[in-house]
Design a protein around this motif. Structure first.
Motif, PDB file in Angstrom:
ATOM      1  N   THR A  13       0.845  -1.191   0.000  1.00  4.99           N
ATOM      2  CA  THR A  13       0.000   0.000   0.000  1.00  4.99           C
ATOM      3  C   THR A  13       0.882   1.243   0.000  1.00  4.99           C
ATOM      4  O   THR A  13       1.998   1.228   0.518  1.00  4.99           O
ATOM      5  CB  THR A  13      -0.932   0.041   1.229  1.00  4.99           C
ATOM      6  N   TRP A  14       0.362   2.290  -0.601  1.00  5.26           N
ATOM      7  CA  TRP A  14       1.036   3.582  -0.640  1.00  5.26           C
ATOM      8  C   TRP A  14       0.058   4.646  -0.134  1.00  5.26           C
ATOM      9  O   TRP A  14      -1.097   4.708  -0.576  1.00  5.26           O
ATOM     10  CB  TRP A  14       1.445   3.951  -2.060  1.00  5.26           C
ATOM     11  N   ARG A  15       0.500   5.455   0.819  1.00  2.35           N
ATOM     12  CA  ARG A  15      -0.165   6.698   1.227  1.00  2.35           C
ATOM     13  C   ARG A  15      -1.598   6.525   1.733  1.00  2.35           C
ATOM     14  O   ARG A  15      -2.365   7.493   1.724  1.00  2.35           O
ATOM     15  CB  ARG A  15      -0.165   7.698   0.050  1.00  2.35           C
ATOM     16  N   LEU A  16      -1.976   5.362   2.192  1.00  6.64           N
ATOM     17  CA  LEU A  16      -3.361   5.193   2.663  1.00  6.64           C
ATOM     18  C   LEU A  16      -3.640   6.012   3.916  1.00  6.64           C
ATOM     19  O   LEU A  16      -4.794   6.371   4.184  1.00  6.64           O
ATOM     20  CB  LEU A  16      -3.655   3.712   2.929  1.00  6.64           C
ATOM     21  N   ASN A  17      -2.618   6.289   4.683  1.00  6.67           N
ATOM     22  CA  ASN A  17      -2.812   7.048   5.919  1.00  6.67           C
ATOM     23  C   ASN A  17      -2.577   8.543   5.749  1.00  6.67           C
ATOM     24  O   ASN A  17      -2.671   9.301   6.711  1.00  6.67           O
ATOM     25  CB  ASN A  17      -1.879   6.505   7.016  1.00  6.67           C
ATOM     26  N   GLU A  18      -2.262   8.948   4.517  1.00  6.20           N
ATOM     27  CA  GLU A  18      -2.056  10.374   4.264  1.00  6.20           C
ATOM     28  C   GLU A  18      -3.354  11.022   3.809  1.00  6.20           C
ATOM     29  O   GLU A  18      -4.146  10.408   3.087  1.00  6.20           O
ATOM     30  CB  GLU A  18      -0.983  10.562   3.187  1.00  6.20           C
ATOM     31  N   LEU A  26      -7.090   0.763  -6.522  1.00  7.81           N
ATOM     32  CA  LEU A  26      -6.842  -0.673  -6.390  1.00  7.81           C
ATOM     33  C   LEU A  26      -6.328  -1.170  -7.732  1.00  7.81           C
ATOM     34  O   LEU A  26      -6.991  -0.991  -8.756  1.00  7.81           O
ATOM     35  CB  LEU A  26      -8.133  -1.399  -6.015  1.00  7.81           C
ATOM     36  N   PHE A  27      -5.154  -1.780  -7.730  1.00  8.84           N
ATOM     37  CA  PHE A  27      -4.506  -2.168  -8.992  1.00  8.84           C
ATOM     38  C   PHE A  27      -4.390  -3.685  -9.114  1.00  8.84           C
ATOM     39  O   PHE A  27      -3.939  -4.367  -8.191  1.00  8.84           O
ATOM     40  CB  PHE A  27      -3.102  -1.555  -9.067  1.00  8.84           C
ATOM     41  N   PHE A  50      -2.779   3.910  -2.935  1.00 12.64           N
ATOM     42  CA  PHE A  50      -2.602   2.882  -3.955  1.00 12.64           C
ATOM     43  C   PHE A  50      -2.483   1.531  -3.260  1.00 12.64           C
ATOM     44  O   PHE A  50      -1.781   1.402  -2.257  1.00 12.64           O
ATOM     45  CB  PHE A  50      -1.322   3.168  -4.751  1.00 12.64           C
ATOM     46  N   VAL A  51      -3.177   0.538  -3.792  1.00 14.76           N
ATOM     47  CA  VAL A  51      -3.178  -0.806  -3.215  1.00 14.76           C
ATOM     48  C   VAL A  51      -2.914  -1.822  -4.317  1.00 14.76           C
ATOM     49  O   VAL A  51      -3.523  -1.770  -5.386  1.00 14.76           O
ATOM     50  CB  VAL A  51      -4.524  -1.141  -2.538  1.00 14.76           C
ATOM     51  N   MET A  52      -2.017  -2.752  -4.044  1.00 19.39           N
ATOM     52  CA  MET A  52      -1.700  -3.789  -5.009  1.00 19.39           C
ATOM     53  C   MET A  52      -1.272  -5.045  -4.238  1.00 19.39           C
ATOM     54  O   MET A  52      -0.751  -4.941  -3.127  1.00 19.39           O
ATOM     55  CB  MET A  52      -0.559  -3.298  -5.923  1.00 19.39           C
ATOM     56  N   PHE A  53      -1.495  -6.213  -4.826  1.00 20.73           N
ATOM     57  CA  PHE A  53      -1.029  -7.436  -4.172  1.00 20.73           C
ATOM     58  C   PHE A  53      -0.543  -8.434  -5.207  1.00 20.73           C
ATOM     59  O   PHE A  53      -0.933  -8.395  -6.369  1.00 20.73           O
ATOM     60  CB  PHE A  53      -2.125  -8.050  -3.281  1.00 20.73           C
ATOM     61  N   ASP A  54       0.341  -9.313  -4.750  1.00 24.44           N
ATOM     62  CA  ASP A  54       0.837 -10.396  -5.593  1.00 24.44           C
ATOM     63  C   ASP A  54      -0.180 -11.529  -5.595  1.00 24.44           C
ATOM     64  O   ASP A  54      -0.640 -11.965  -4.533  1.00 24.44           O
ATOM     65  CB  ASP A  54       2.171 -10.927  -5.060  1.00 24.44           C
ATOM     66  N   MET A  55      -0.524 -12.013  -6.787  1.00 23.17           N
ATOM     67  CA  MET A  55      -1.408 -13.168  -6.890  1.00 23.17           C
ATOM     68  C   MET A  55      -0.717 -14.404  -6.287  1.00 23.17           C
ATOM     69  O   MET A  55       0.508 -14.447  -6.156  1.00 23.17           O
ATOM     70  CB  MET A  55      -1.761 -13.425  -8.352  1.00 23.17           C
TER      71      MET A  55
END
Length: 268
Positions: A13-18, A26-27, A50-55
Motif C-alpha cells: 500500500t502507498w499513502r493510505l494514511n495520508e 486498487l490495482f 494505492f493498493v496492489m497485491f501479488d497473486m
C-alpha cells in the motif's frame, strides 16, 4: 502479508494514511508480474493512495494449493479492502489484471467508483495477438531466463520500451512466479469473458491501448469501448504492451486527466 479468502497474500500500500481528496486506486497486475514491476506507477500517482497485491504463487505470495477463478479472487480482494478499511476505490488493471478489474467492477460494483483498463480485452472473445508474441507470453521462462527475456523483449512488448532506459529497469524489478502460480493464473481466465455483462457496467471507464501491442491488439480496446456505455478510449501511438512504461508521462497525464475530470463532474 495479509490473509483473506483463506489465502496468504503479499500486499503493498502507498499513502493510505495520508490525507487526500482522492479515492485510492486498487490495482490488478498483469500475469506473472510482481508488485515491484508496477511500483513506479504507484509512486507517480503521488496524490492518492494505492493498493496492489501479488497473486498466489507470484512475487512474495505463497504458492497456491488449490486453483482460483475470477469470482473467488474478486471476493478475496473485497476482503482485503475490508481489512484495509476501504469502502470505495478506483480500480485499475493491466492485461490479465484488466480482466480482473472488469470482473471486480461487475461483481462488487458498490466498491468501485471508476475503472481504468490498460492493454486488456473482454477475455475469451478477444481478437488474439501475434502468435509469436503469444507463445512467448505463455512461457514463464521470460521471468526466469534473462537471456530469453532479452532475446524476445521486442516481440513481447514492442520496440518502444526497448529504446528507452525503462527496459533494463523493468527487467530488474521482475521476480519469476512459480510454475503452478503462473499456470493457475492462466487457468483462472479459461472460458471467462466479460462481454455479455459490459453493457450493464455503468462506471466511468478509461480504456488505454497501444497501437503496436502484439499481445492485445488495439481492436480489443475498441470492442470494450463499444460495449461499456460510459467509456472513453485512448490509443497511444507507437505503444506496445508496456506502453505504461514506454509512454510513462503521457499515460500518467491521461489517467490524471480522467480521474480529475470525473471528480470535478461529480462535485458539480
Amino acid at each position: 502479508m495479509m490473509t483473506a479468502g483463506g489465502r496468504e497474500l503479499r500486499v503493498a500500500t502507498w499513502r493510505l494514511n495520508e490525507p487526500s481528496h482522492h479515492l485510492p486506486v486498487l490495482f490488478f497486475n498483469g500475469i506473472g508480474a510482481n508488485i515491484e514491476a508496477v511500483a513506479p506507477l504507484a509512486e507517480a500517482l503521488d496524490d492518492r493512495g494505492f493498493v496492489m497485491f501479488d497473486m498466489p504463487g507470484v512475487g512474495g505470495s505463497p504458492e497456491p494449493v488449490v486453483p482460483y477463478n475470477t469470482f473467488t479472487m474478486a471476493w478475496t480482494t473485497a476482503q482485503l479492502l475490508d481489512q484495509l478499511g476501504l469502502d470505495l476505490v478506483d480500480v485499475m488493471g493491466v492485461s490479465w489484471g484488466g480482466a480482473m478489474a472488469q470482473h471486480f467492477a461487475l461483481q462488487h460494483g458498490d466498491r468501485v467508483h471508476r475503472l481504468i483498463l490498460c492493454a486488456t480485452s473482454a477475455g475469451m472473445l478477444m481478437v488474439p495477438g501475434n502468435p509469436a508474441a503469444l507463445s512467448k507470453m505463455a512461457d514463464p521462462r521470460r521471468y526466469v531466463d534473462a537471456a530469453f527475456m532479452e532475446k524476445h523483449f521486442a516481440t513481447l512488448y514492442g520496440d518502444a520500451l526497448g529504446k528507452t532506459a525503462g527496459k533494463g529497469s523493468h527487467m530488474s524489478r521482475l521476480k519469476p512466479p512459480t510454475r503452478r502460480g503462473y499456470f493457475y493464473q492462466l487457468l483462472a481466465m479459461l472460458g471467462w469473458t466479460s462481454a455479455p455483462a459490459l453493457p450493464f457496467l455503468k462506471k466511468p471507464t478509461l480504456i488505454m491501448m497501444g497501437d503496436e501491442d502484439a499481445i492485445v491488439p488495439p481492436i480489443n480496446g475498441r470492442f470494450l469501448h463499444s460495449l461499456i456505455p460510459n467509456s472513453e478510449l485512448e490509443i497511444f501511438e507507437g505503444g506496445g504492451h508496456l506502453f505504461l512504461l514506454s509512454h510513462r508521462e503521457q499515460s500518467i497525464s491521461c489517467m490524471r486527466a480522467f480521474l480529475d475530470r470525473e471528480e470535478a463532474r461529480k462535485a458539480a
